[in-house]
Design an enzyme around this catalytic site. Structure first.
Site, short mmCIF file in Angstrom:
data_model
loop_
_atom_site.label_atom_id
_atom_site.label_comp_id
_atom_site.label_asym_id
_atom_site.label_seq_id
_atom_site.Cartn_x
_atom_site.Cartn_y
_atom_site.Cartn_z
N ASP A 28 0.79 -1.24 0.00
CA ASP A 28 0.00 0.00 0.00
C ASP A 28 0.82 1.30 0.00
OD1 ASP A 28 -1.89 -1.95 0.21
OD2 ASP A 28 -2.76 -1.26 2.10
N GLU A 76 -4.62 -0.82 -1.39
CA GLU A 76 -5.92 -0.93 -0.74
C GLU A 76 -6.92 -0.06 -1.49
OE1 GLU A 76 -6.02 0.10 3.45
OE2 GLU A 76 -8.21 0.00 3.52
N LYS A 133 -6.51 -4.99 -3.16
CA LYS A 133 -7.14 -5.64 -2.01
C LYS A 133 -8.20 -4.73 -1.39
CE LYS A 133 -3.43 -4.33 1.24
NZ LYS A 133 -4.21 -3.61 2.23
N LYS A 136 -7.63 -4.78 4.83
CA LYS A 136 -6.32 -4.41 5.36
C LYS A 136 -5.31 -5.52 5.05
CE LYS A 136 -8.22 -0.77 7.12
NZ LYS A 136 -8.24 0.42 6.20
N VAL A 161 3.18 0.24 4.24
CA VAL A 161 2.46 1.00 5.27
C VAL A 161 1.03 0.48 5.45
CG1 VAL A 161 3.83 3.06 4.83
CG2 VAL A 161 1.68 2.77 3.60
N THR A 162 0.45 0.74 6.61
CA THR A 162 1.09 1.18 7.83
C THR A 162 1.43 -0.04 8.70
OG1 THR A 162 -0.98 1.47 9.10
CG2 THR A 162 -0.18 3.37 7.86
N CYS A 166 -2.12 -2.42 7.85
CA CYS A 166 -2.06 -3.38 6.74
C CYS A 166 -0.85 -4.30 6.79
CB CYS A 166 -2.16 -2.64 5.41
SG CYS A 166 -3.79 -1.88 5.21
N GLN A 206 7.93 -13.64 21.59
CA GLN A 206 7.63 -15.07 21.81
C GLN A 206 8.28 -15.98 20.75
OE1 GLN A 206 3.56 -15.96 23.28
NE2 GLN A 206 3.08 -13.89 22.58
N1 TIU Z 1 -2.62 0.38 4.24
C1 TIU Z 1 -3.12 0.66 5.44
O1 TIU Z 1 -2.48 0.47 6.45
N2 TIU Z 1 -4.37 1.25 5.46
C2 TIU Z 1 -4.82 2.03 6.46
O2 TIU Z 1 -5.97 2.42 6.48
N3 TIU Z 1 -3.91 2.38 7.42
C3 TIU Z 1 -4.08 3.23 8.45
O3 TIU Z 1 -3.18 3.31 9.28
N4 TIU Z 1 -5.18 3.96 8.53
#
Ligand code: TIU
Length: 233
Positions: A28, A76, A133, A136, A161-162, A166, A206
């Site tokens: 993403d 996304e 996709k 997430k 990210v993030t 995701c 872990q």
């Molecule tokens: N790609 C992804 O992480 N989508 C999000 O919506 N991330 C947020 O941190 N909002």
């Protein structure tokens, strides 16, 4: 052919990868999340926390492209009619300008809009796969697992990210499906520094409950000492 594995210094212990069975996953890296003036910034987030991943990720992408590794990008987003977007996702946040609405870079998280696409710095090239996709996680409602299986991929170098959203969701999905994930801490980003730290700690805790954590530099050391997918470099 003898199997040749590379060893990457990582936590909680070294990560071993077979170049032929390893893919680079870029999650993403879309304008709406990463660029100033995009959806993420409009929501009040500091995009510089995400932009710091661009340079190290460009280096990893360049070396893994050169080495002939499988490269997969994800985005996304949703169909223009939003038929693949749950009403709960549209409603979430009670946003005045949310998914499907016209934002600063076109319709937000809608396929085909400028903001939905991947930033120029990491633009897919050649036959690199782009997975669109709706959720997430990159495995939910996509053919990613099928494609990885068909290519004999067993290990994923995970970036993007993030970190806590995701990236973490995808690592958990991958782990349950039997893939081994190496997450590069300087190639994943969060708007929130504390989430960055804890999202990475959750992965490697872990005994590596979800996977391994390393850095671009450590991966590049291993790649340079090793083999390309097609043979010795
Ligand atoms: N790609 C992804 O992480 N989508 C999000 O919506 N991330 C947020 O941190 N909002």
């Amino acid at each position: 052919m003898t199997e040749h594995k590379l060893t990457v210094e990582a936590e909680p212990y070294e990560f071993e990868l077979d170049p032929k069975r390893t893919a680079l996953l870029l999650i993403d890296m879309q304008r709406d999340f990463v660029e100033p003036g995009g959806f993420g910034e409009q929501l009040g987030n500091d995009v510089s926390n995400l932009r710091r991943v661009i340079a190290p990720l460009q280096r990893v992408l360049g070396v893994m492209r050169e080495g002939g590794y499988t490269v997969i990008h994800t985005r996304e987003g949703h169909r223009p009619d939003l038929s693949d977007c749950p009403p709960s996702k549209i409603a979430r946040g009670r946003l005045s300008c949310g998914i499907g609405d016209v934002g600063p870079m076109g319709r937000i998280l809608v396929r085909g809009s400028h903001g939905h696409d991947i930033i120029d710095e990491l633009k897919p090239i050649g036959d690199e796969t782009v997975v669109d996709k709706p959720g997430k996680g990159a495995f939910f409602a996509t053919d990613l697992d099928f494609m990885l299986h068909n290519r004999g991929i067993e290990s994923l170098v995970v970036t993007g990210v993030t970190t806590e959203v995701c990236v973490n969701t995808t690592v958990r999905e991958a782990n349950d499906r039997g893939y081994e994930c190496l997450v590069l801490e300087d190639c994943v980003g969060s708007y929130f520094p504390e989430f960055q730290e804890y999202a990475l700690r959750m992965i490697k805790a872990q005994g590596g409950i979800f996977g391994w954590v390393s850095s671009s530099e450590k991966l590049l050391v291993a790649l340079e000492a090793g083999q390309s997918v097609g043979g010795r470099v």
